[in-house]
Design a protein around this motif. Structure first.
Motif, mmCIF file in Angstrom:
data_model
loop_
_atom_site.group_PDB
_atom_site.id
_atom_site.type_symbol
_atom_site.label_atom_id
_atom_site.label_comp_id
_atom_site.label_asym_id
_atom_site.label_seq_id
_atom_site.Cartn_x
_atom_site.Cartn_y
_atom_site.Cartn_z
ATOM 1 N N GLN B 12 0.820 -1.201 0.000
ATOM 2 C CA GLN B 12 0.000 0.000 0.000
ATOM 3 C C GLN B 12 0.856 1.253 0.000
ATOM 4 O O GLN B 12 0.561 2.226 -0.687
ATOM 5 C CB GLN B 12 -0.925 -0.040 1.225
ATOM 6 C CG GLN B 12 -2.261 0.587 0.925
ATOM 7 C CD GLN B 12 -3.163 0.567 2.149
ATOM 8 O OE1 GLN B 12 -2.981 -0.268 3.067
ATOM 9 N NE2 GLN B 12 -4.108 1.475 2.176
ATOM 10 N N MET B 14 3.923 1.561 -1.124
ATOM 11 C CA MET B 14 4.573 1.690 -2.431
ATOM 12 C C MET B 14 3.609 2.285 -3.458
ATOM 13 O O MET B 14 3.922 3.235 -4.173
ATOM 14 C CB MET B 14 5.058 0.312 -2.899
ATOM 15 C CG MET B 14 5.635 0.293 -4.310
ATOM 16 S SD MET B 14 7.056 1.391 -4.517
ATOM 17 C CE MET B 14 8.391 0.257 -4.165
ATOM 18 N N ILE B 15 2.361 1.715 -3.467
ATOM 19 C CA ILE B 15 1.375 2.206 -4.446
ATOM 20 C C ILE B 15 1.056 3.674 -4.181
ATOM 21 O O ILE B 15 1.000 4.487 -5.095
ATOM 22 C CB ILE B 15 0.093 1.336 -4.407
ATOM 23 C CG1 ILE B 15 0.397 -0.037 -5.027
ATOM 24 C CG2 ILE B 15 -1.040 2.008 -5.173
ATOM 25 C CD1 ILE B 15 -0.763 -0.986 -5.010
ATOM 26 N N SER B 16 0.898 4.019 -2.885
ATOM 27 C CA SER B 16 0.581 5.413 -2.570
ATOM 28 C C SER B 16 1.688 6.342 -3.023
ATOM 29 O O SER B 16 1.448 7.411 -3.574
ATOM 30 C CB SER B 16 0.365 5.565 -1.061
ATOM 31 O OG SER B 16 -0.755 4.806 -0.668
ATOM 32 N N ARG B 18 3.909 5.802 -5.413
ATOM 33 C CA ARG B 18 3.937 5.886 -6.884
ATOM 34 C C ARG B 18 2.739 6.685 -7.405
ATOM 35 O O ARG B 18 2.845 7.437 -8.358
ATOM 36 C CB ARG B 18 3.944 4.470 -7.487
ATOM 37 C CG ARG B 18 5.282 3.739 -7.282
ATOM 38 C CD ARG B 18 6.349 4.327 -8.198
ATOM 39 N NE ARG B 18 7.685 3.921 -7.845
ATOM 40 C CZ ARG B 18 8.384 2.977 -8.507
ATOM 41 N NH1 ARG B 18 7.837 2.317 -9.494
ATOM 42 N NH2 ARG B 18 9.609 2.717 -8.152
#
Lengths: 382, 645
Positions: B12, B14-16, B18
């Motif tokens: 989560q 990492m996605i946030s 990116r």
């Protein structure tokens, strides 16, 4: 317990899902579509026919499709992602061999009375496939070359098939949409740096291939590149579209020439004024106020979707949301840049505003997935 | 797959991170799009607005209607007729050869027409309309209109074009119009923009050219909105032009028609003046040509035919043609002698048929001589020796002075092209042009209108009018009601008793049994004619020809024969008409020119074909036959209808 409360712990079921829909997103999409209805009414010379009314019907159908997809549990979409992707590849191959030709390109498959444009489908299924791929992939392997290469293949195969039709605009959207998912999944930034370097190399190669036996793009596409480089080079030929578009756009001024008063559009100086160049017509008739407000609406759509992606714990849902919104962004950014003379004329429509069936339905399918991810963001049963 | 809580946390985050990065990039791109929008719509809005206006607004000139030309009574000489034509634009046509070949199946188009249209289209900018065919019939134009979808870039149009309903009658007077040429444009400092309209027509010769400014009018303009393919969507505004002014000439179209037909078959000129005020009633030069041919664009073979014709139809012989006046000049010599006081007019001179002057022998036309002749009989019998004597007594300067006073050697201000000044030779002139001194022989030659003297038929008519009225008559072609009253000609102040003698000589020329024009006398009451014949030598009969037996004019080839001249005024007691006739290579004035002069004079006095009663009874049968022949060629009263309101 309301839809404004993002950190839900409970998975909604049944009719309760309606409350958990991303309603601000729905409102924004309707607002954007209304810009389209108004402009289509205007470019038809003040008539709902032949564009505005069919567009409204299609948008209504799109909304229904979106809601339907939204209410289907996200895990279902994740499980069918691979299947959908495989089917898309088959259909694209079908186009390659049995497709019908229109305007110099093979884009459609005729199955009975239906006309299918698999390249539109590919925009969604590629994103779904990559999101599912990264949902399944061990986090430690994400940046390993072999697994990155596999992801790249998933993105590039449909893009390459679409490019062969040839449809440069859609191919770019598919590849870039896939790229957004790969980036969001956390692949090491070094790959992207290398990719950009390679991209520069490819562009150089494409330009170099011109006039040789292995010429990569069609002549008209090269001429569009030339016209982009210097629209004044041939104001009656290749650069005509961009030139006329810039004149129309610039002449709008602060508040525009007024509804249905755009001379460039009304007198046919603008090409494709109801499809690719509809933003120009908007800018001509409603000026900076109209054009920038649409741009702001698009940014709000982006913002609402990003917020939704931040708040989901579901990796597949977040990646799909980012991929769809990335594609959506590319649509309007490339289209606007094109009509303002910042990008070549590649035939990318303005999302939800330009007249055209398949692009709108595909986008609504995409937003259906975004909505589904939003509704089912709390947790996924294993 | 199953993930631990830590892994989920990591994913989560990492996605946030990116997503934040992606959002940042997207915000940046959107920002630059906004910046570009602001730059174009707010900073450069005015330039783009201007470009948009340039795109859609076309300024078109509306060609003015050309002024009409009427004769003195209101008969139309030059008018404008409706003209259906087909114009074509290169950029809309696409394949111009294909479109032209389709067009050729619908309307008559010669290969020349097609070639010209092609050339015009390729030479002009692609959106300039080029006229492909003109003067189409209603059927042709409707065929083109109904086949419009197959003929891209072709539009049927209606316009006005010049036409001359009297055909060759007026060609030398009003001239004709034609398309503006490069030379026309170069000659002007600031050309009227209307001249740049393709195939706009301006006066090329005659009154059409000289009165261009009055006839043309002022162009109007029209601003129209056009769409991307150049089709006019609507008119934004329009400024009407001013039509050209109409002109009224002094010419009497009916008399002109008679004169032209009377000259039929001759290379000749006839001028009829109103002797009281100088109005030119007829100015006929034969043969003539049809000016309508020039308006439509004359074919090269037809034009070549006009150029190669020995009778020179393109030359206006009345004002441009210069001839030695021959014996018609004798009034000048006689009057100069009287005014100089070297003779009293009653004195008689002996004519043995020749005179020796400083070693050269000058012959009288009458080989045997006239015997003793006075001034009156010297004119009526046209004695050369009498004039030789008088000229030597008064000298060339006096003759010259009188010649100028009577209107010879002067270029008249007339609204027609190529008006010649003629030549009154003086001592200075000869010194300058021939580089030799004036000799007495030159004076002797000049006394009978030979040698260096040259005059146009118009000048001879003016001379005759001045002799008839003792007024400084000036010819005029434009009927201007305003200055009509003011234009009372000044007196010439010639001594009335001298003029009486001259006129006496002229009336006896025609009416005395021994007069040179006796066979052309008029017997009608109140139409007594006074005149003078002239025969001017063009070439002398050479010795070789004389030895070959050629004695008479008829034996010579046409172009070596003498010019025949005749001037007259009538009626004798109250002169109203003055006439001058030149028949090129006609042989003799009394036989070739005098009958023409008589007929035209009578036609002017009677307002049409002269009554037979005006002619001596023995001639009537012959005259009647001539008249019947001529009446067939005359225009009908319908054609000479008064059309002016």
């Amino acid at each position: 317990m309301s839809y404004l409360e993002y950190n839900t712990k409970r998975m909604p079921a049944g009719l309760a899902k309606v409350l958990y829909l991303n309603w601000p997103l729905v409102a924004l999409l309707i607002a954007v579509a209304c810009y389209g209805f108004i402009m289509l009414y205007s470019v038809a010379g003040g008539s709902a026919q032949p564009w505005a009314e069919p567009q409204m019907k299609r948008f209504a159908a799109g909304l229904v499709i979106m809601f339907f997809i939204a209410f289907v549990p996200l895990w279902f979409w994740r499980s069918v992602a691979g299947l959908a992707y495989g089917l898309t590849i088959l259909l694209l191959l079908g186009v390659e061999f049995f497709g019908s030709v229109g305007m110099g390109a093979k884009r459609w498959l005729e199955i009975g009375p239906m006309r299918l444009q698999p390249s539109e489908l590919a925009k969604i299924t590629t994103i779904m496939a990559l999101a599912a791929y990264y949902d399944l992939l061990d986090l430690k392997k994400v940046s390993r070359p072999l697994w990155v290469a596999l992801a790249a293949v998933i993105a590039l195969v449909p893009a390459a098939l679409v490019l062969r039709q040839p449809d440069l605009g859609t191919a770019l959207l598919i590849a870039l949409g896939g790229g957004v998912v790969i980036f969001a999944a956390g692949v090491h930034w070094g790959y992207f740096a290398a990719l950009i370097a390679a991209g520069v190399g490819v562009v150089t190669t494409v330009l170099q291939s011109r006039g040789t036996e292995w010429q990569i793009l069609k002549d008209y596409q090269y001429r569009r590149i030339d016209a982009f480089m210097d629209p004044t080079l041939d104001p009656l030929g290749a650069g005509y579209h961009i030139n006329q578009s810039m004149i129309a756009l610039g002449s709008g001024g602060w508040s525009g020439r007024g509804f249905m008063e755009g001379t460039q559009a009304r007198l046919n100086f603008l090409p494709e004024k109801h499809t690719d160049f509809i933003f120009t017509t908007l800018a001509e008739e409603f000026g900076f106020v109209g054009a920038s407000s649409l741009l702001l609406l698009y940014m709000l759509v982006m913002g609402v979707c990003l917020l939704s992606a931040f708040n989901t714990t579901n990796r597949f849902g977040a990646l799909v949301t980012l991929g769809i919104t990335g594609t959506f962004f590319l649509y309007f950014a490339v289209n606007m840049a094109m009509v303002m003379g910042l990008a070549p004329v590649v035939g990318v429509p303005l999302p939800l505003v330009s007249y055209g069936g398949s692009a709108m339905i595909v986008l609504m399918v995409g937003f259906g997935l975004v909505q589904s991810a939003h509704i089912h963001r709390a947790r996924l049963p294993s | 797959m199953k993930r631990t809580e830590r892994e989920k946390e990591f994913s989560q985050r990492m996605i946030s991170r990116r997503a934040l990065l992606l959002g940042g990039v997207q915000l940046g791109v959107a920002g630059s799009l906004m910046w570009r929008l602001r730059d174009m719509q707010l900073n450069q809005a005015e330039q783009f607005h201007l470009l948009a206006e340039e795109n859609r607004i076309n300024l078109r000139l509306l060609p003015p209607t050309r002024g009409l030309i009427f004769d003195r009574k209101g008969v139309l000489i030059a008018g404008n007729e409706q003209n259906y034509r087909v114009v074509m634009k290169r950029d809309d046509a696409g394949d111009i050869d294909l479109v032209l070949s389709r067009l050729a199946q619908l309307i008559r188009l010669s290969d020349d027409d097609i070639e010209r249209a092609r050339r015009d289209m390729l030479r002009n900018r692609p959106f300039v309309p080029v006229t492909v065919a003109e003067r189409l019939s209603w059927e042709e134009i409707s065929r083109v209109a109904s086949n419009a979808p197959a003929l891209p870039g072709v539009t049927p149009e209606m316009g006005l074009s010049r036409y001359y309903p009297l055909y060759e009658d007026m060609a030398h007077v009003v001239g004709y119009v034609g398309p503006v040429s490069e030379r026309d444009l170069e000659a002007l400092e600031a050309p009227d923009p209307v001249l740049l309209i393709p195939r706009f027509q301006i006066g090329k010769s005659g009154v059409e050219r000289m009165q261009e400014d009055q006839l043309r009018g002022r162009a109007g303009s029209q601003r129209v909105e056009v769409n991307a393919v150049g089709r006019v969507m609507r008119e934004l505004d329009r400024v009407e032009g001013t039509p050209g002014g109409n002109l009224h000439l002094t010419i009497d179209a009916k008399l002109q028609n008679y004169a032209i037909e009377r000259l039929h078959g001759l290379s000749a000129a006839a001028v009829v003046l109103d002797a009281t005020n100088g109005d030119i009633l007829a100015l006929a030069s034969g043969p003539s040509f049809d000016p309508n041919l020039f308006v439509r664009g004359i074919s090269s073979t037809a034009f070549r035919g006009l150029l190669d014709n020995d009778f020179r139809p393109l030359v206006n012989k009345t004002v441009q043609g210069l001839y030695p006046p021959g014996s018609t000049f004798k009034m000048v010599t006689a009057l100069a002698a009287l005014e100089a006081g070297v003779t009293d007019g009653q004195e008689r001179v002996f004519c043995p048929g020749h005179m020796d002057v400083s070693g050269n022998r000058f012959h009288c036309w009458k080989r045997g001589g006239h015997g003793r002749v006075g001034l009156v009989s010297a004119l009526s019998e046209s004695c050369d020796v009498y004039m030789y004597e008088m000229a030597q007594r008064c000298g060339i300067d006096k003759i010259n002075e009188m010649s100028t006073r009577l209107g010879l050697g002067i270029r008249y201000e007339l609204p027609i092209t190529s008006v010649s000044a003629g030549l009154n030779p003086t001592r200075e002139w000869k010194q300058r042009n021939r580089n030799s001194d004036w000799r007495i022989g030159d004076t002797v030659n000049a006394s009978i209108g030979q040698g260096f003297v040259l005059a146009s038929p118009l000048q001879l008519a003016v001379m005759t009018a001045r002799l008839a009225t003792n007024k400084a008559i000036l010819p005029r072609l434009l009927r201007d009601p305003i200055d009509r009253a003011e234009r009372e000609s000044a007196s010439l102040d010639l001594r009335p008793e001298w003029l009486r003698l001259i006129r006496r000589g002229m009336v006896e020329t025609v009416n005395d049994r021994r007069g040179t024009a006796y066979s052309s006398r008029v017997v009608a009451d109140g139409q007594l004619m006074a005149g003078k014949t002239g025969t001017s030598q063009v070439f002398s009969i050479t010795r070789a020809e004389r030895e070959a037996g050629i004695r008479r004019q008829e034996d010579l080839p046409w172009n070596r024969r003498n010019h025949a001249l005749f001037v007259d005024f009538a009626p004798y007691d109250d002169p109203r008409i003055a006439v001058a006739i030149v028949v090129e290579h006609g042989g003799g004035g009394s036989s070739a020119a005098a009958p023409v002069g008589r007929d035209i004079t009578l036609a002017a006095l009677n307002g049409g074909v002269p009554p037979l009663s005006a002619y001596p009874s023995p001639q009537r049968n012959r005259i009647r036959a001539e008249q019947l022949d001529l009446e067939e060629r005359l225009r009908t009263p319908e054609a000479l209808r008064v059309s002016r309101a």
